[in-house]
Write a protein that holds these residues in place. Structure first.
Motif, PDB file in Angstrom:
ATOM      1  N   ALA A  87     -27.321 -27.539  31.951  1.00  0.00           N
ATOM      2  CA  ALA A  87     -26.632 -26.327  32.012  1.00  0.00           C
ATOM      3  C   ALA A  87     -26.904 -25.813  30.373  1.00  0.00           C
ATOM      4  CB  ALA A  87     -25.276 -26.307  32.162  1.00  0.00           C
ATOM      5  N   GLU A  88     -26.639 -26.570  29.492  1.00  0.00           N
ATOM      6  CA  GLU A  88     -26.914 -26.275  28.015  1.00  0.00           C
ATOM      7  C   GLU A  88     -28.453 -26.060  27.721  1.00  0.00           C
ATOM      8  OE1 GLU A  88     -25.179 -29.143  25.422  1.00  0.00           O
ATOM      9  OE2 GLU A  88     -23.284 -29.089  26.137  1.00  0.00           O
ATOM     10  N   MET A  89     -29.343 -26.845  28.358  1.00  0.00           N
ATOM     11  CA  MET A  89     -30.570 -26.610  28.019  1.00  0.00           C
ATOM     12  C   MET A  89     -31.106 -25.203  28.685  1.00  0.00           C
ATOM     13  SD  MET A  89     -33.738 -28.692  29.775  1.00  0.00           S
ATOM     14  CE  MET A  89     -33.688 -27.923  31.592  1.00  0.00           C
ATOM     15  N   PHE A  90     -30.616 -24.820  29.920  1.00  0.00           N
ATOM     16  CA  PHE A  90     -30.980 -23.428  30.398  1.00  0.00           C
ATOM     17  C   PHE A  90     -30.203 -22.354  29.582  1.00  0.00           C
ATOM     18  CE2 PHE A  90     -31.881 -25.618  34.351  1.00  0.00           C
ATOM     19  CZ  PHE A  90     -33.389 -25.324  34.513  1.00  0.00           C
ATOM     20  N   ALA A  91     -28.986 -22.490  28.929  1.00  0.00           N
ATOM     21  CA  ALA A  91     -28.666 -21.648  28.185  1.00  0.00           C
ATOM     22  C   ALA A  91     -29.415 -21.293  27.056  1.00  0.00           C
ATOM     23  CB  ALA A  91     -27.078 -21.965  27.732  1.00  0.00           C
ATOM     24  N   LEU A  92     -29.949 -22.429  26.299  1.00  0.00           N
ATOM     25  CA  LEU A  92     -30.642 -22.175  25.276  1.00  0.00           C
ATOM     26  C   LEU A  92     -32.095 -21.381  25.313  1.00  0.00           C
ATOM     27  CD1 LEU A  92     -30.159 -25.894  23.702  1.00  0.00           C
ATOM     28  CD2 LEU A  92     -29.602 -23.585  22.544  1.00  0.00           C
ATOM     29  N   ILE A  93     -32.787 -21.795  26.468  1.00  0.00           N
ATOM     30  CA  ILE A  93     -33.872 -21.212  26.832  1.00  0.00           C
ATOM     31  C   ILE A  93     -33.674 -19.624  27.462  1.00  0.00           C
ATOM     32  CG2 ILE A  93     -33.951 -21.656  29.401  1.00  0.00           C
ATOM     33  CD1 ILE A  93     -37.079 -22.195  26.864  1.00  0.00           C
ATOM     34  N   HIS A  94     -32.351 -19.286  27.675  1.00  0.00           N
ATOM     35  CA  HIS A  94     -32.177 -17.924  28.232  1.00  0.00           C
ATOM     36  C   HIS A  94     -31.794 -17.179  26.830  1.00  0.00           C
ATOM     37  CE1 HIS A  94     -30.792 -14.781  30.554  1.00  0.00           C
ATOM     38  NE2 HIS A  94     -29.643 -14.631  29.838  1.00  0.00           N
ATOM     39  N   GLU A 103     -35.772 -18.077  38.372  1.00  0.00           N
ATOM     40  CA  GLU A 103     -34.807 -17.708  39.138  1.00  0.00           C
ATOM     41  C   GLU A 103     -33.320 -17.572  38.596  1.00  0.00           C
ATOM     42  OE1 GLU A 103     -32.296 -18.963  43.344  1.00  0.00           O
ATOM     43  OE2 GLU A 103     -34.135 -19.764  42.874  1.00  0.00           O
ATOM     44  N   ARG A 104     -33.221 -18.530  37.698  1.00  0.00           N
ATOM     45  CA  ARG A 104     -31.621 -18.326  36.747  1.00  0.00           C
ATOM     46  C   ARG A 104     -31.790 -17.261  36.011  1.00  0.00           C
ATOM     47  NH1 ARG A 104     -28.585 -23.164  35.400  1.00  0.00           N
ATOM     48  NH2 ARG A 104     -29.167 -25.030  36.787  1.00  0.00           N
ATOM     49  N   THR A 105     -32.988 -16.789  35.432  1.00  0.00           N
ATOM     50  CA  THR A 105     -33.170 -15.867  34.370  1.00  0.00           C
ATOM     51  C   THR A 105     -32.695 -14.351  35.486  1.00  0.00           C
ATOM     52  OG1 THR A 105     -34.768 -16.888  33.241  1.00  0.00           O
ATOM     53  CG2 THR A 105     -34.402 -14.630  32.633  1.00  0.00           C
ATOM     54  N   ALA A 152     -45.918 -10.460  30.737  1.00  0.00           N
ATOM     55  CA  ALA A 152     -45.163 -11.683  29.982  1.00  0.00           C
ATOM     56  C   ALA A 152     -44.760 -12.760  30.975  1.00  0.00           C
ATOM     57  CB  ALA A 152     -44.102 -11.114  28.996  1.00  0.00           C
ATOM     58  N   ALA A 153     -45.039 -13.912  30.745  1.00  0.00           N
ATOM     59  CA  ALA A 153     -44.562 -14.775  31.585  1.00  0.00           C
ATOM     60  C   ALA A 153     -43.436 -15.617  30.937  1.00  0.00           C
ATOM     61  CB  ALA A 153     -45.746 -15.961  31.883  1.00  0.00           C
ATOM     62  N   LEU A 154     -42.212 -15.300  31.381  1.00  0.00           N
ATOM     63  CA  LEU A 154     -40.841 -16.119  30.854  1.00  0.00           C
ATOM     64  C   LEU A 154     -40.388 -16.559  31.853  1.00  0.00           C
ATOM     65  CD1 LEU A 154     -39.396 -12.435  29.324  1.00  0.00           C
ATOM     66  CD2 LEU A 154     -40.997 -14.394  28.111  1.00  0.00           C
ATOM     67  N   ASP A 155     -41.278 -17.762  32.706  1.00  0.00           N
ATOM     68  CA  ASP A 155     -40.591 -18.378  34.190  1.00  0.00           C
ATOM     69  C   ASP A 155     -40.571 -19.750  33.829  1.00  0.00           C
ATOM     70  OD1 ASP A 155     -43.471 -18.060  33.625  1.00  0.00           O
ATOM     71  OD2 ASP A 155     -43.560 -18.257  35.928  1.00  0.00           O
ATOM     72  N   GLN A 156     -40.680 -20.112  32.507  1.00  0.00           N
ATOM     73  CA  GLN A 156     -40.438 -21.890  32.626  1.00  0.00           C
ATOM     74  C   GLN A 156     -39.422 -22.318  33.504  1.00  0.00           C
ATOM     75  OE1 GLN A 156     -40.131 -19.855  29.624  1.00  0.00           O
ATOM     76  NE2 GLN A 156     -42.053 -20.144  28.405  1.00  0.00           N
TER      77      GLN A 156
END
Length: 295
Positions: A45-52, A76-78, A18-22
């Protein structure tokens, strides 16, 4: 040394990656497809929180397990974040039996000679050391070929293998990803050139050096079969490249030496406002399709 259990799972297991690396550049599009418009967040930060949150829904879904999912590629953030109170790589492997990988490229340079090489990766060795400490098994690094230009393709493949050697030296397994644009007017010709370049570089690797290949599903069915069988290739996976789920799966099924590593196809039809039951059912249907095509 790489984790032997993970290596065995990747080399011989049934399933797909699975590719979860956007990354930052592709996250807004991924969120829009998920039903979250850009006016729903005010900062990165809010954008990355939503994708997480979206990724956590996927990783914790009932069907996202080692029964059908071999591995997951993380941004990397994930990798540095948590799910259910655990570091994401640990959760994936210890709770789900899913092998964690890390996307390490920093995006693409402008097109030159019909191709895009990767931008410089400052601090790569430190990032690889962090990934290793967090239990990550391998990496993924993407370039793009747009035309059947031998000079551009040579540059892409040479850079990919240079980075791969750095990854191997850090004790991780690289997924080499020279994508070929599915809309290229010379896609088939580009794939023929790419095949020969990859084979040349594989033959130059030391015995026992393991890499993986992530390639666009070829126009000519079975074109990459000999690469999948190469002694230095742990596994060969396919990217969906913009094909819809059904189309990508049909093409993949005609290439039995490739398994899937899909992003858009995996998340197709998943929406933010879905109930957990509906979300899990839609994800399970996508997983089933991709798993069947990866057999």
């Amino acid at each position: 040394m790489t984790n032997t259990a993970m290596a065995d799972r990747i080399a011989t297991g049934a399933g797909f990656i699975a590719a979860l690396d956007q990354s930052g550049g592709s996250t807004p599009k991924a969120l829009r497809l998920y039903g979250v418009e850009e006016d729903a967040y005010d900062s990165e930060a809010e954008m990355f929180a939503l994708i997480h949150d979206m990724r956590c829904r996927i990783m914790t879904a009932p069907d996202f397990t080692s029964d059908k999912v071999l591995g997951a590629i993380l941004f990397e953030r994930t990798m540095r974040d948590t799910v259910k109170g655990m570091p994401v790589p640990s959760y994936l492997w210890d709770q789900r039996g899913v092998v964690p990988f890390l996307k390490i490229d920093k995006g693409l340079e402008d097109i030159a000679n019909g191709a895009q090489v990767m931008k410089p990766m400052p601090g790569l060795e430190a990032l690889l050391a962090d990934a290793k400490a967090l239990g990550v098994f391998g990496t993924k690094e993407r370039s793009v070929v747009h035309e059947a230009d031998a000079h551009g393709i040579k540059a892409v493949v040479a850079q990919q293998f240079d980075v791969a050697r750095t990854v191997c030296a850090a004790g991780l397994v690289p997924i080499i990803e020279p994508e070929v644009d599915i809309n290229s007017a010379t896609k088939a010709e580009a794939e023929d050139i790419l095949h020969e370049e990859i084979l040349t570089h594989l033959n130059a690797l030391d015995s026992g050096t393991n890499v993986m290949l992530k390639l666009t599903i070829p126009t000519e069915d079975g074109l990459y079969t000999d690469l999948a069988d190469h002694p230095n290739v742990l596994r060969m996976v396919a990217l969906s490249g913009g094909y819809g789920t059904d189309d990508a799966c049909a093409r993949l099924a005609r290439n039995p030496k490739m398994i899937a590593s899909f992003s858009r196809a995996l998340a197709e039809g998943l929406m933010h406002r879905m109930s957990e039951a509906d979300f899990n059912a839609a994800l399970a249907a996508n997983i089933d399709k991709i798993f069947a095509a990866s057999k």
